[in-house]
Write a protein that holds these residues in place. Structure first.
Motif, PDB file in Angstrom:
ATOM      1  N   LEU A   1      36.560  32.267 -45.135  1.00 48.98           N
ATOM      2  CA  LEU A   1      36.902  33.765 -45.032  1.00 48.98           C
ATOM      3  C   LEU A   1      35.781  34.892 -45.201  1.00 48.98           C
ATOM      4  CD1 LEU A   1      40.445  33.704 -46.987  1.00 48.98           C
ATOM      5  CD2 LEU A   1      39.915  34.123 -44.533  1.00 48.98           C
ATOM      6  N   GLU A   2      34.889  34.371 -46.047  1.00 47.22           N
ATOM      7  CA  GLU A   2      33.584  35.312 -46.276  1.00 47.22           C
ATOM      8  C   GLU A   2      32.642  35.477 -44.918  1.00 47.22           C
ATOM      9  OE1 GLU A   2      31.446  33.654 -49.588  1.00 47.22           O
ATOM     10  OE2 GLU A   2      32.337  34.848 -51.010  1.00 47.22           O
TER      11      GLU A   2
ATOM     12  N   GLU B 208      30.627  40.035 -45.118  1.00 48.61           N
ATOM     13  CA  GLU B 208      29.675  39.888 -44.172  1.00 48.61           C
ATOM     14  C   GLU B 208      29.967  40.568 -42.953  1.00 48.61           C
ATOM     15  OE1 GLU B 208      28.105  35.529 -42.778  1.00 48.61           O
ATOM     16  OE2 GLU B 208      28.428  35.922 -44.823  1.00 48.61           O
ATOM     17  N   THR B 209      31.337  40.689 -42.442  1.00 45.94           N
ATOM     18  CA  THR B 209      31.899  41.299 -41.475  1.00 45.94           C
ATOM     19  C   THR B 209      31.407  42.617 -41.507  1.00 45.94           C
ATOM     20  OG1 THR B 209      33.744  39.789 -41.168  1.00 45.94           O
ATOM     21  CG2 THR B 209      33.784  41.865 -40.115  1.00 45.94           C
TER      22      THR B 209
ATOM     23  N   THR C 282      40.491  45.572 -53.083  1.00 49.75           N
ATOM     24  CA  THR C 282      39.330  44.718 -53.268  1.00 49.75           C
ATOM     25  C   THR C 282      40.095  43.086 -53.247  1.00 49.75           C
ATOM     26  OG1 THR C 282      38.344  45.917 -54.898  1.00 49.75           O
ATOM     27  CG2 THR C 282      37.325  43.822 -54.674  1.00 49.75           C
ATOM     28  N   VAL C 283      39.578  42.376 -52.151  1.00 50.95           N
ATOM     29  CA  VAL C 283      40.192  41.175 -52.105  1.00 50.95           C
ATOM     30  C   VAL C 283      39.047  40.104 -52.611  1.00 50.95           C
ATOM     31  CG1 VAL C 283      41.231  39.529 -50.303  1.00 50.95           C
ATOM     32  CG2 VAL C 283      41.309  41.732 -49.847  1.00 50.95           C
ATOM     33  N   LYS C 284      39.731  39.586 -53.821  1.00 47.63           N
ATOM     34  CA  LYS C 284      38.775  38.680 -54.768  1.00 47.63           C
ATOM     35  C   LYS C 284      38.040  37.673 -53.886  1.00 47.63           C
ATOM     36  CE  LYS C 284      39.146  36.403 -59.095  1.00 47.63           C
ATOM     37  NZ  LYS C 284      38.616  34.998 -58.843  1.00 47.63           N
ATOM     38  N   ASP C 285      36.726  37.533 -54.050  1.00 50.21           N
ATOM     39  CA  ASP C 285      35.899  36.725 -53.425  1.00 50.21           C
ATOM     40  C   ASP C 285      35.553  36.721 -52.024  1.00 50.21           C
ATOM     41  OD1 ASP C 285      35.561  35.437 -55.978  1.00 50.21           O
ATOM     42  OD2 ASP C 285      37.396  34.038 -55.452  1.00 50.21           O
ATOM     43  N   VAL C 286      36.306  37.639 -51.288  1.00 53.97           N
ATOM     44  CA  VAL C 286      36.128  37.886 -49.896  1.00 53.97           C
ATOM     45  C   VAL C 286      35.523  39.105 -49.507  1.00 53.97           C
ATOM     46  CG1 VAL C 286      37.241  38.084 -47.658  1.00 53.97           C
ATOM     47  CG2 VAL C 286      38.180  36.401 -49.734  1.00 53.97           C
TER      48      VAL C 286
END
Ligand code: CA
Length: 229
Positions: free
Chosen positions: A95-96, A180-181, A218-222
């Motif tokens: 997902l990252e 990253e996107t 905020t989407v955790k870890d992503v």
């Protein structure tokens, strides 16, 4: 030939099963048994969506995803990852790196087809969305050609980077965007800017436009998501 789906999967049985179900749903599946072939076909065949297994001989699915997301020819192609059951790390990395969805193995082919349809639906620009010039989100109005953001009619001073990040969030409302996107869309490919920079800019946007402080999730870890409204 529309609706082509590229399946990158080394296990023949799974490949055949997916081909069978996708054909039945009116898709035109094409297959690659390894990452290198997958990369070749992703660039030359321009599939509508890529179904990508993580565990592949040679270049694995995550390496291939990284290439797909950093090449201008493929960076916008939706990718759905097939992950080993319970492999949280692969899921998060995927997902990252900008995967649009993931499906844990073992899966039912019906579920795969449903997910593919959902991702294609989400990725398709709304009629008139491509090159959209004005975004309205609650009390917020973004006029892209004039480079203006108005909150209840009052101009909000945003830096060019903040402006582009906000535009990215508005134009993809409803979708989770990885850091990253966002980096790739705002700073361009191959930037040396770190993920942390995105966080800093998002914090500034939240300060300047208080109602977005809550609205931007905020989407955790992503990364981040601006819900549709
Ligand atoms: Ca595999």
């Amino acid at each position: 030939m529309g609706r082509s789906i590229l399946i990158v999967e080394d296990e023949k049985e799974i490949r055949d099963l997916l081909v069978h179900y996708l054909r039945r749903e009116g898709f035109s599946p094409t297959v690659a048994p390894d990452g290198e072939t997958g990369w070749e076909k992703a660039r030359t065949e321009e599939p509508e969506l890529i179904l990508l297994d993580i565990l592949l001989p040679g270049m694995d699915g995550l390496d291939l995803l990284r290439k797909i997301r950093t090449d201008p020819a493929t960076s916008r192609t939706p990718v759905v990852m097939l992950t080993a059951k319970g492999d949280e790390t692969d899921r998060i990395i995927g997902l990252e790196l900008g995967a649009d969805d993931y499906i844990p193995k073992p899966f039912s082919p019906r579920e795969v087809v449903a997910r593919i349809k959902a991702v294609i639906r989400r990725s398709a620009p709304e009629p008139g969305e491509a090159g959209k010039k004005v975004f309205v989100y609650g009390d917020l109005r973004m006029d892209v050609p004039r480079h203006k953001v108005l909150l209840r009619g009052k101009p909000v001073p945003l830096t060019p980077k903040e402006f582009r990040i906000l535009k990215t969030l508005l134009s993809s409302a409803g979708r989770v965007l990885s850091r990253e996107t966002i980096l790739a869309r705002v700073w361009g490919e191959g930037t040396h800017v770190t993920d942390r920079t995105v966080d800093v800019h998002i914090a500034k946007i939240r300060q300047k436009i208080p109602f977005l402080a809550d609205a931007i999730r905020t989407v955790k870890d992503v990364g981040y998501q601006l819900p549709e409204r």
